[in-house]
Design an enzyme around this catalytic site. Structure first.
Site, mmCIF file in Angstrom:
data_model
loop_
_atom_site.group_PDB
_atom_site.id
_atom_site.type_symbol
_atom_site.label_atom_id
_atom_site.label_comp_id
_atom_site.label_asym_id
_atom_site.label_seq_id
_atom_site.Cartn_x
_atom_site.Cartn_y
_atom_site.Cartn_z
ATOM 1 N N HIS A 31 8.104 13.316 -9.342
ATOM 2 C CA HIS A 31 6.986 13.967 -10.035
ATOM 3 C C HIS A 31 5.937 12.954 -10.498
ATOM 4 C CE1 HIS A 31 4.934 17.311 -11.460
ATOM 5 N NE2 HIS A 31 5.695 17.726 -12.462
ATOM 6 N N ASP A 73 2.634 16.269 -7.305
ATOM 7 C CA ASP A 73 2.417 17.332 -8.289
ATOM 8 C C ASP A 73 3.160 18.595 -7.882
ATOM 9 O OD1 ASP A 73 0.772 15.698 -9.802
ATOM 10 O OD2 ASP A 73 -1.044 16.346 -8.747
#
Length: 546
Positions: free
Chosen positions: A517, A521
């Site tokens: 992450h 995204d």
């Protein structure tokens, strides 16, 4: 000065002793040639010059014998496409060492692979021109090499004396071979051949397990394993000697007493005493070589290493040393958990259309391409399409920079007998379904046989793991560093789903995408997984690039 006078006198004596009267009126040129040859060798004249008659041809052969032993230079070999230089990782031979044809003299480490510098001929190392850590380029000299055996220059001048029998069959040590890029040590996984056993050329005598692959240690020639310097489980390094080996005739002679001892049935409690008694009972041959001591000690080691059998019904435990491969996998996975901000997103895929296509064309596919049509090829092609659409999933973090890779190399997680391995399919966007299936089949066989190479398991940009083959319904795979995402496939199960307002049974597969992450995204991850879902549910999209 004394050496020059001695050489001149010897040259003159040679001409007087060997030349018929008609040839004694030789030119000063021939006299000078004889003098030069003797001065260069600094030793007694070789046999052909002292035979029944003198001839210029005999003198020519005398001169060329020294030329054949002239030193040549061993150079840095070609190291592959776009690789022009590297650094000396290890120098395995020292000046004066004997080397066989194709024996490794040094190793050169590049940013991609480790290259072996091998001897082109059998001979003796004269001088090492580099040292460990030096940067070298293709074609640069690494060492000087004199062709022929080390003791050729000191051969006896006796005219009709042949080399002693077995002189070329002296025992020597078998070393740990090069194990690939960045791998310098491993553990002895298995000793395949026992002391005293005959082996053929290139036959495996032991296996070394590393954190990536299992390496075979092979006999360079036919002969007999005399003894081992290591035991199973020992850690060894590249170039370390692990066994004493006697080649060809000498090995057969040494093995004969062992075979005699083995012919007599040994008593299980006392293998050493039994072997000794059998050897004593055999009639002594006058010229027989004594049996190596190590040939009777191996059973003791084997018996001592074997754990005692546990009585039935006991609440016992057993401890097994973790393999290097398992340790390495554990380190990498835990490192990924500690470094990455991992998040997993899920989806489900209706496999109806893909299964129908496979059922319709599987026979034609195998007839034409020679491999079975599976589901993996469709998922890989769908993943390459999605990677192009979402480049962040194919990227990686390097320090303070993001590296976007414009090539698509997909790692396929394969469960091997000794642990998880991830061979890489390179440039999957250019491969056909048949090419993908053929590569997967080849990698699967290599993984089971333990013959995957280092270069076949490095450099992937994305990973696909199929836990469904073991019946897994769902799971969250762990990213394989330094990649940024991994796709997890799961079992196909008939489930009720709503299609066109009706509840129907469909073959459904859960899929999971775990991603870093920090780089990817949520929108990109969900879009990526949805793209794979759409391509698999309707394979025509792959054909039409939709």
């Amino acid at each position: 000065m004394a050496t020059r006078v001695g050489a001149r006198r010897l040259a003159g004596a040679l001409l007087q002793l060997t030349a018929p009267r008609a040839h004694r009126v030789c030119s000063a040129r021939l006299y000078h040639a004889a003098h030069t040859a003797v001065s260069q060798t600094r030793r007694a004249v070789y046999v052909p010059a002292v035979t029944h008659g003198w001839s210029p041809a005999g003198l020519a052969s005398f001169n060329t014998s020294a030329a054949r032993r002239a030193a040549s230079t061993v150079e840095v070999p070609q190291m592959g496409d776009s690789i022009t230089e590297g650094s000396i990782a290890a120098v395995l031979k020292a000046p004066g060492d004997d080397v066989a044809v194709d024996e490794v003299i040094a190793q050169i480490e590049t940013d991609k692979v480790t290259i072996d510098v091998r001897s082109p001929v059998a001979g003796v190392i004269g001088e090492i021109l580099v040292k460990e850590g030096d940067t070298v380029i293709v074609g640069q000299g690494v060492a000087t090499l004199t062709e022929g055996a080390k003791n050729a220059a000191a051969a006896s001048p006796a005219p009709l004396t042949s080399a002693p029998a077995g002189a070329s069959s002296a025992p020597f040590g078998i070393q740990v071979p090069s194990m690939g890029d960045s791998i310098t040590e491993g553990a002895i996984a298995a000793i395949v051949k026992q002391p005293g056993e005959m082996v053929s050329m290139d036959e495996t005598i032991a296996q070394i397990e590393t954190d990536k692959v299992t390496i075979d240690v092979r006999a360079p020639v036919a002969g007999v394993v005399q003894s081992y310097m290591v035991a199973e489980g020992d850690t060894v390094t590249v170039g370390q000697e692990i066994a004493v080996f006697t080649p060809s005739a000498a090995g057969a002679a040494a093995a004969a007493p062992v075979a005699t001892a083995a012919a007599a049935p040994p008593l299980p409690p006392r293998p050493v005493a039994t072997a000794t008694a059998a050897a004593a009972a055999a009639p002594a041959a006058p010229a027989a070589a004594p049996a190596p001591k190590t040939t009777v000690s191996a059973p003791v080691v084997a018996d001592a290493a074997a754990p005692p059998a546990a009585p039935a019904g006991d609440r016992t435990e057993s401890r097994v040393k973790m393999t290097r491969l398992r340790k390495r996998v554990a380190e990498r996975l835990k490192s990924a958990q500690n470094t990455y901000a991992m998040l997993t997103t899920f989806n489900e895929i209706d496999m109806t259309n893909l299964m129908a296509m496979r059922s319709q064309y599987k026979d034609m596919f195998i007839d034409k391409h020679g491999v079975k049509l599976g589901f993996m090829s469709c998922f890989i092609k769908a993943a390459s399409k999605a990677l192009k659409a979402e480049p962040a999933v194919n990227a990686t973090i390097d320090g303070d920079e993001i590296v976007y890779r414009n090539y698509f190399d997909i790692s396929i997680a394969v469960s091997a007998p000794k642990g998880l391995v991830v061979p890489v399919l390179r440039d999957v966007d250019t491969m056909s379904f048949a090419g993908v299936e053929g590569s997967i089949a080849a990698f699967g066989k290599k993984a089971r046989d333990g013959t995957l190479g280092i270069d076949e398991m490095t450099g992937g940009t994305f990973t696909i793991s199929n836990g469904g083959v073991f019946g897994s319904l769902n799971g969250t795979p762990i990213v394989n560093p330094p990649q940024s995402a991994i796709l997890g496939m799961h079992a196909i199960v008939m489930r009720p789903v709503v299609v066109g307002g009706e509840i129907v049974a469909r073959p459904m597969m859960n899929v999971a995408l775990t991603y870093d992450h920090r780089l990817v995204d949520g929108r990109e991850a969900v879009t990526f997984l949805k793209s794979i879902k759409e391509s698999v549910e309707d394979p025509r999209r792959l054909l039409l690039d939709l």
